[in-house]
Design a protein around this motif. Structure first.
Motif: not given
Lengths: 279, 353, 293
Positions: B268, B270, B303, B305, B341
């Protein structure tokens, strides 16, 4: 970009407001239809009630009060005028309330136009629309019930103008009240009904009980109705027509001055308290 | 007689397309079926196009189980739950609740269910909590003395007794929700349906609701819970059904679902000052799959993922690749796969919008 | 988690299905509606003010038509058979107001709940759904009884209207008005939920009643075709019967035809109201309307 406001730019601003209102209105054309036919519906029981009191199609009792047997024309004039009164009288207050509810009041308020002029601008298109719907209503009602005038329409219209201008004065005061109270509906429903009642829109004020008559007589609207009918139907007026016109002109100046004054005071109060954006 | 407390078999719900706006459920990729009727020669008469909100949902919920229905907005959760509580008639398929058929025995179904739909709007604000409960107790045909005891007990349990005689309009959101839940429990129903029960609640109130759900399960209630909060579903449910675009795309225990991702790591990130090249750059790293991006509410942070076979292998690649062209890596986490997820893995998009 | 496959026996809740329970549910709907009504204080002013100011316009107009010396009155008495023109108008306008308010309040009662969010809660219970309309209408009826009572007092005091006639008979007329008015209200309530729009319906009906039912005039003055239409509206018979009893001192035999018509309309409109409600409920179940706004 710095520009100094000129009279012309104010005018353009007003026209822009009016155009916007006009377009918005015609997006719901059924409203126009309702505004033409709603009064006709409300007038139907009045028409037949008058028939019940008439012998050979003439309402003699009515003539004794007013000087004409044609009660329907009397009432139709009252109804048409009342539409204008509603548009001006309450129109500004409602427009203000609407702006408050939709949240645009603050931004409108910051525009470099004198605020009373902003309010007037909001009534421009509704005045035109009222003229259209009232005229249509008179045509339809005339076909159904009969509408006959004998005097000069122009003179009547000219006489009505000071009344309408004076109404703007009241409209400012009412709009200011709406700013402070942030509420329009409950106040208006009963008030507008009572104003219509006492100004003689639907009947000569002389039929009011003795103790209520003074209320009617101090309202400038009463003389407005009276003068217009005096010209169009040759009815007996409360006072001689020139005197009534004089009264209307006097009230015009008084009401506008008073209305602007009240508006300035209450508007300043709102600015101090900072409640403009709330609703 | 079935073994399930709730059983749905191939539930389908189709709405005429113009009703789509009303249900609030939107979906792309639904072909408009306006056809000309072949036997009508005068002009085109369009058939109403159909929008399928629920497209063959089957599930079985065992007695005493907490079942979470998890999916994004517009997935069909509300529609499914409304079919189960008899507010909505299925277009096709069957459902049995507490052994009763939702189509043929709706009244018995209603007697068996306690439902919290619409949260704080589902109770009368101009009544007190006690009056609300007395009213609904009567509507659920509970005998009066029994009702009185139930109400006193529920008010106590929901910690509302002190304010039970105040108008609900004066309550906080959390209190209003507790009244709604108490209403659902009045008839001691064997099955409880909770539609987004913590939506709009502050964290403390939400926590209380979740604790309550745990208590209800311990008391033997069967619970169907819909939510789009994956932590909530994960924490509370015995089994979870993941629903997307009107279909159940996975149904199993939370642990089993997470294993779907297998041995993948989830990274993850940022990132500040997002640059378009970043996207392709990251995807090109070895073993990266399912990259999903979302702009965070605060500032200009994004963000990201992504799932990778080995996070260790790509770590340096990520750090190098990100700190270029004015973008900046603000935060990097390697996490255990969550249900979100799993959802991304199954659908390629994020659970939250 | 392994799931046992055993035969499923339905687990009962505390709900009972007996008749007393259903009666209690119906009573609960009524008390809920009445309690909430009482908690919005604005109705007091409305009930006090409107009975008087609405007819006032017509009454003053009639006064103008009668003339300062009553010379127009002769024509009126000939047309209607009644001397008391104020009472005549008051009865007509009050009936109009009554059905107008009922149509609006009952007509929007379900939609109101839908907008607030409580309609769904009610629909989720095992209670017979028509009882929701019945219960809130019963509460509305109490409000209307107050309205009529206050009107009666205000007209007697302020306008000097003398209501003669048999009060029990007047009560019977009022009772027979109720099924038609509320049956229409039920119909509206269902249509409004389906159409999500109330004003158009109500304006239409109140306009029709205003034009055809003789609220301020005798129906006989209408052209033929309008009289035919008036004959199909229960409000026409309500107004006529009330006038005959309270102003004309009529006895049961004289109003019997009107009462029979009202009874017939009552049955018709209650049936329509009930059937339209069922239609609306089934339709709502297909479209999921109940939870929307």
């Amino acid at each position: 970009m710095e520009t100094t406001p000129t009279f012309l730019s104010y005018l353009y601003a007003l026209l822009a407001i009016a155009r916007g209102d006009w377009r918005r209105y015609w997006r719901y054309p059924l409203n126009a239809v309702a505004q033409v036919f709603q009064p006709v519906i409300w007038l139907t029981p009045v028409f037949f009630m008058g028939q019940a009191f008439s012998a050979n199609g003439a309402a003699e009792g009515f003539a004794a009060y007013t000087g004409t047997t044609d009660y329907m024309s009397f009432i139709l004039i009252g109804t048409a005028l009342n539409n204008f009164i509603t548009a001006v009288f309450w129109g500004m207050g409602y427009a203000l309330k609407n702006d408050m509810d939709t949240g645009v009041l603050e931004s409108n308020w910051l525009a470099p136009i004198p605020r009373p002029l902003l309010l007037v601008g909001k009534t421009l298109s509704s005045l035109l629309l009222t003229a259209i719907t009232s005229a249509s209503m008179l045509v339809v009602a005339g076909l159904l019930f009969g509408f006959r005038t004998s005097g000069s329409a122009l003179a009547a219209a000219a006489a009505a103008i000071p009344m309408l201008i004076g109404l703007y004065g009241f409209g400012f005061a009412f709009a200011a009240l709406v700013l402070v109270l942030r509420e329009a509906n409950s106040l208006v429903d009963v008030s507008s009904f009572l104003v219509m009642l006492f100004s003689g829109a639907n009947f000569p004020v002389t039929v009011l009980p003795r103790w209520l008559l003074p209320i009617a007589l101090i309202m400038p609207l009463t003389y407005g109705f009276d003068v217009v009918r005096g010209f169009l139907l040759k009815t007996r007026t409360l006072l001689p027509i020139p005197q009534e016109i004089g009264l209307l002109v006097f009230f015009m100046f008084l009401m506008v001055a008073l209305g602007l004054w009240v508006f300035r005071i209450l508007e300043r109060r709102v600015r101090v308290k900072g409640t403009l954006g709330q609703h | 007689m079935t073994a399930w407390a709730i059983e749905a078999v191939d539930l389908v719900k189709r709405f005429p397309r113009k009703a789509q706006a009303e249900t609030g459920e939107t979906r792309d990729g639904e072909a408009a079926a306006s056809q000309r009727r072949p036997w009508w020669p005068f002009g085109k008469k369009a058939e109403p196009a159909w929008f399928t909100a629920v497209n063959g949902v089957s599930l079985g919920i065992a007695r005493g189980e907490v079942f979470g229905l998890l999916g994004p907005n517009g997935a069909g959760k509300s529609t499914t739950i409304r079919m189960l509580c008899t507010l909505l008639e299925p277009t096709a398929g069957t459902a049995l609740v507490n052994g009763y058929d939702v189509r043929k025995q709706p009244n018995q179904v209603r007697q068996s269910l306690g439902t919290v739909l619409g949260g704080e709007r589902s109770i009368y604000w101009k009544l007190t909590a006690r009056e609300n409960l007395e009213y609904f107790a009567a509507l659920y045909h509970i005998p009066p003395d029994l009702a009185k005891r139930r109400i006193a007990g529920l008010l106590e349990r929901m910690e509302l007794t002190a304010r039970a005689n105040d108008l609900v309009e004066k309550y906080s959101s959390g209190m209003k929700q507790r009244v709604a839940i108490a209403k659902a429990l009045l008839a001691r129903p064997p099955i409880v349906l909770l539609d987004e029960p913590t939506l709009g609640l502050d964290p403390q109130a939400a926590r209380r609701v979740r604790e309550l759900i745990g208590e209800l399960k311990a008391e033997g209630h069967t619970i169907l819970l819909t939510t789009h909060y994956m932590e909530e579903a994960d924490q509370l449910s015995d089994r979870i059904g993941i629903i997307d675009q009107g279909q159940i795309i996975a149904l199993d225990t939370p642990a089993a679902l997470k294993e779907l991702i297998g041995q993948k790591d989830v990274v993850r990130l940022e990132i500040a000052n997002w640059h378009p090249d970043m996207d392709t750059g990251l995807r090109r790293l070895p073993g990266v799959s399912n990259l999903v991006m979302r702009r965070l509410e605060s500032d200009s942070l994004w963000e990201v993922n992504l799932q990778a076979d080995s996070s260790r292998a790509i770590l340096s690649g990520i750090i190098e690749g990100v700190n270029q062209n004015g973008t900046r890596l603000v935060n990097l986490n390697i996490v255990k796969p969550s249900l979100e997820d799993v959802f991304i893995h199954l659908t390629g998009k994020a659970l939250r919008d | 988690m392994a799931v046992q496959l055993e035969p499923y026996a339905p687990v009962p809740s505390l709900a009972r299905d007996d008749f007393p329970a259903k009666l209690r549910a119906q009573w609960a709907v009524f008390t809920r509606a009445w309690t909430i009504f009482r908690r919005y204080p604005t109705w007091v002013a409305a009930v006090l003010i409107w009975p008087v100011i609405f007819p006032a316009v017509y009454i003053l107009g009639a006064r103008a038509l009668a003339g300062p010396d009553g010379r127009g009155l002769a024509a009126f008495v000939q047309a209607t058979g009644i001397q008391d023109y104020i009472g005549y108008i008051v009865v007509g306008t009050t009936v109009w107001m009554w059905q107008n308010i009922v149509l609006w309040e009952v007509g929007t009662s379900l939609r109101e709940e839908q907008l607030r969010g409580t309609l769904e809660s009610n629909w989720l219970t095992p209670t017979w759904r028509f009882s929701f309309l019945l219960g809130s209408s019963a509460s509305q009826l109490i409000e209307m009884i107050l309205f009529l009572g206050i009107s009666y007092i205000e007209f007697s005091l302020l306008f000097g209207v003398q209501f003669q006639g048999n009060p029990l008979l007047a009560l019977l007329v009022i009772l027979l008005c109720i099924p038609s008015i509320y049956g229409m209200g039920f119909t509206f309530a269902s249509l409004v939920i389906t159409a999500k729009e109330a004003s158009a319906f109500v304006f239409l009906v109140r306009g029709v009643v205003m034009i055809f039912c003789g609220i301020t005039f005798p129906v006989l003055l209408l052209p033929e075709w309008m009289q035919l239409v008036a004959g199909w509206l229960p409000q026409t018979y309500m107004i006529e019967a009330m006038r005959m009893v309270t102003l004309g001192g009529a006895d049961l035999r004289a109003v019997a035809p009107d009462l029979a018509a009202l009874a017939g309309f009552g049955v018709f409109w209650l049936a329509v109201g009930f059937l339209v409600f069922g239609w609306m409920d089934r339709r709502a179940r297909q479209a999921g309307t109940i939870g929307q706004y």
